[in-house]
Design an enzyme around this catalytic site. Structure first.
Site, PDB file in Angstrom:
ATOM      1  N   HIS A   1       0.999  -1.100  -0.082  1.00 51.85           N
ATOM      2  CA  HIS A   1      -0.339  -0.122   0.111  1.00 51.85           C
ATOM      3  C   HIS A   1       1.002   1.387   0.235  1.00 51.85           C
ATOM      4  O   HIS A   1       0.377   2.099  -0.590  1.00 51.85           O
ATOM      5  CB  HIS A   1      -0.566   0.064   1.230  1.00 51.85           C
ATOM      6  CG  HIS A   1      -1.883  -1.570   1.349  1.00 51.85           C
ATOM      7  ND1 HIS A   1      -2.254  -2.007   1.752  1.00 51.85           N
ATOM      8  CD2 HIS A   1      -2.554  -1.249   0.377  1.00 51.85           C
ATOM      9  CE1 HIS A   1      -3.186  -3.404   1.719  1.00 51.85           C
ATOM     10  NE2 HIS A   1      -3.480  -2.481   0.669  1.00 51.85           N
TER      11      HIS A   1
ATOM     12  N   GLU B   1     -16.139   0.841  -4.627  1.00 51.27           N
ATOM     13  CA  GLU B   1     -15.982  -0.398  -4.263  1.00 51.27           C
ATOM     14  C   GLU B   1     -16.885  -1.212  -4.229  1.00 51.27           C
ATOM     15  O   GLU B   1     -17.983  -1.417  -3.976  1.00 51.27           O
ATOM     16  CB  GLU B   1     -15.449  -0.832  -3.072  1.00 51.27           C
ATOM     17  CG  GLU B   1     -15.626  -2.540  -2.001  1.00 51.27           C
ATOM     18  CD  GLU B   1     -14.870  -3.339  -2.738  1.00 51.27           C
ATOM     19  OE1 GLU B   1     -13.488  -2.944  -2.978  1.00 51.27           O
ATOM     20  OE2 GLU B   1     -14.833  -4.954  -2.924  1.00 51.27           O
TER      21      GLU B   1
ATOM     22  N   ASP C   1      -6.821  -0.311  -7.438  1.00 47.18           N
ATOM     23  CA  ASP C   1      -6.553  -1.547  -6.334  1.00 47.18           C
ATOM     24  C   ASP C   1      -7.486  -2.488  -6.929  1.00 47.18           C
ATOM     25  O   ASP C   1      -8.444  -2.974  -6.180  1.00 47.18           O
ATOM     26  CB  ASP C   1      -6.279  -0.812  -5.139  1.00 47.18           C
ATOM     27  CG  ASP C   1      -5.925  -2.120  -4.524  1.00 47.18           C
ATOM     28  OD1 ASP C   1      -6.032  -2.501  -2.943  1.00 47.18           O
ATOM     29  OD2 ASP C   1      -5.210  -3.017  -4.257  1.00 47.18           O
TER      30      ASP C   1
HETATM   31  N1  SAM Z   1      -4.218  -5.172  -2.876  1.00 48.98           N
HETATM   32  C1  SAM Z   1      -5.186  -6.276  -3.261  1.00 48.98           C
HETATM   33  C2  SAM Z   1      -4.078  -7.194  -5.109  1.00 48.98           C
HETATM   34  O1  SAM Z   1      -3.535  -6.563  -4.877  1.00 48.98           O
HETATM   35  O2  SAM Z   1      -5.047  -7.877  -5.615  1.00 48.98           O
HETATM   36  C3  SAM Z   1      -6.633  -5.982  -3.942  1.00 48.98           C
HETATM   37  C4  SAM Z   1      -7.003  -5.286  -3.092  1.00 48.98           C
HETATM   38  S1  SAM Z   1      -8.879  -5.122  -2.422  1.00 48.98           S
HETATM   39  C5  SAM Z   1      -9.071  -6.734  -1.605  1.00 48.98           C
HETATM   40  C6  SAM Z   1      -9.383  -5.697  -4.373  1.00 48.98           C
HETATM   41  C7  SAM Z   1     -11.017  -5.104  -4.411  1.00 48.98           C
HETATM   42  O3  SAM Z   1     -11.172  -4.816  -5.486  1.00 48.98           O
HETATM   43  C8  SAM Z   1     -11.863  -5.744  -3.578  1.00 48.98           C
HETATM   44  O4  SAM Z   1     -12.330  -5.238  -2.731  1.00 48.98           O
HETATM   45  C9  SAM Z   1     -13.043  -6.070  -4.684  1.00 48.98           C
HETATM   46  O5  SAM Z   1     -14.316  -6.040  -4.293  1.00 48.98           O
HETATM   47  C10 SAM Z   1     -12.739  -5.291  -5.748  1.00 48.98           C
HETATM   48  N2  SAM Z   1     -12.799  -5.222  -6.875  1.00 48.98           N
HETATM   49  C11 SAM Z   1     -13.171  -6.197  -7.214  1.00 48.98           C
HETATM   50  N3  SAM Z   1     -13.500  -5.727  -8.941  1.00 48.98           N
HETATM   51  C12 SAM Z   1     -14.525  -4.594  -9.303  1.00 48.98           C
HETATM   52  C13 SAM Z   1     -15.129  -4.062  -9.370  1.00 48.98           C
HETATM   53  N4  SAM Z   1     -14.697  -4.305 -10.656  1.00 48.98           N
HETATM   54  N5  SAM Z   1     -15.451  -1.982  -9.091  1.00 48.98           N
HETATM   55  C14 SAM Z   1     -15.155  -2.047  -8.008  1.00 48.98           C
HETATM   56  N6  SAM Z   1     -14.190  -2.830  -6.529  1.00 48.98           N
HETATM   57  C15 SAM Z   1     -13.833  -4.068  -7.442  1.00 48.98           C
END
Ligand code: SAM
Length: 315
Positions: A66, A110, A160
């Site tokens: 991060h 998100e 992210d």
């Molecule tokens: N740091 C992690 C990595 O490197 O893979 C990812 C961080 S975070 C947990 C990823 C986030 O993206 C999740 O909370 C997921 O729900 C969200 N996400 C997935 N697809 C998405 C979309 N189409 N729009 C917004 N958020 C999304």
């Protein structure tokens, strides 16, 4: 041999490699309308968020990810005020953005409110209650649809998302048309950055974003960090209109850290910032070849067994 205790292994990003983590306890597991969500208490990395059986972030080394996702682009910008985060449901990126006292508003898009709810409950060490900051506008919707509407312009955009493998809702965040929308939403000195996977296991993903950002913005750069709970080296790819984060002087970066009150970093420093853009020779060559061909090269530079016919490259 794996002992009889509780272990977690990610759904592999590539065949022939698996990472096993010893687990003390499963703190929560639930299925949302979008994905399987779990929080595991792991022996080595502390509490970890797992989505669709793929580790997303873990308490002990989340700072490696991060700090390096956020600070290089935020500190390269002279005064980032309006920031957009797409994804980032664990709150680790949001927490680092809010450390910059220039920030007036952060819009966080998100898709899955269950992820935020689970992380609020179990992963305070990662988000530090950043969701409650009055500057945050938290929206639960699809980031891809959000940017198609091009609702506003931002100084910094941070994507992210999860790994574009399996049934994740995050695959759309790597599609070609997504990048044009991101570029359209940047201010004149705006910068966008996205996590772009392991440069050793999935260099085609790293190359795909580099190519697609180069098509829509005059400046594109790849840089690296190390996230041991993933499997080591990890890449980010940025695009910018006028500021090249790879060339900002260390003295300027340090002065901005001091002006903004950013002092408790455990991975990021101005020297690390500059060094992160120096890529291993094999990766630089792979990116250059892919850019020249207009698509990710189909032969893995190190592991011929890994099939790089990249299904995700949607030009
Ligand atoms: N740091 C992690 C990595 O490197 O893979 C990812 C961080 S975070 C947990 C990823 C986030 O993206 C999740 O909370 C997921 O729900 C969200 N996400 C997935 N697809 C998405 C979309 N189409 N729009 C917004 N958020 C999304």
């Amino acid at each position: 041999m794996i002992d009889s205790g509780l272990w977690h292994t990610d759904d592999p990003e590539v065949p022939s490699q698996r990472i096993w983590l010893k687990v003390r306890e499963t703190l929560e597991r639930r299925t949302s309308p979008y994905q399987e969500i779990a929080v595991l208490d792991t022996v080595l990395f502390g509490r970890a968020l797992v989505l669709n059986n793929v580790i997303q972030t873990a308490e002990r080394d989340e700072f490696c990810y991060h700090e390096m996702l956020v600070h290089p682009v935020m500190l390269a910008h002279p005064a980032p005020r309006h920031v957009l985060i797409i994804g980032g449901g664990d709150g680790g990126a949001l927490r680092r953005v809010l450390e910059h006292n220039t920030v007036e508003r952060v819009t966080m898009v998100e898709i899955d409110r269950d992820v935020v709810e689970v992380c609020r409950r179990h992963l305070t060490a990662i988000h530090a209650n950043a969701f409650d900051d009055p500057r945050v506008d938290l929206r639960f919707e699809d980031g891809f649809a959000f940017v198609q509407a091009r609702p506003s312009r931002y100084d910094i955009i941070i994507v992210d998302g999860p790994d574009p493998i399996g049934t994740t809702p995050g695959a759309v965040l790597f599609a070609g048309e997504f990048y044009q929308a991101l570029a359209d939403m940047l201010t004149d000195d705006g910068i966008v950055v996205q996590q772009t996977e392991s440069p050793f296991l999935l260099p085609a993903q790293t190359a795909a974003t580099y190519i697609l950002l180069r098509r829509v913005l005059p400046i594109a750069r790849t840089y690296l960090t190390t996230v041991q709970s993933y499997d080591g080296a990890w890449s980010f790819t940025l695009g910018a209109r006028s500021i090249d984060p790879a060339t900002v002087d260390e003295a300027v970066l340090l002065a901005r850290m001091n002006e903004r009150g950013i002092s408790a970093c455990r991975y990021y420093s101005p020297a690390v910032h500059r060094a992160a853009f120096q890529l291993p020779v094999f990766l630089q060559q792979f990116l250059d070849e892919s850019l020249a061909a207009g698509r990710p090269a189909e032969t893995h530079p190190l592991m011929p067994e890994v099939n790089l016919r990249f299904p995700g490259f949607q030009p």
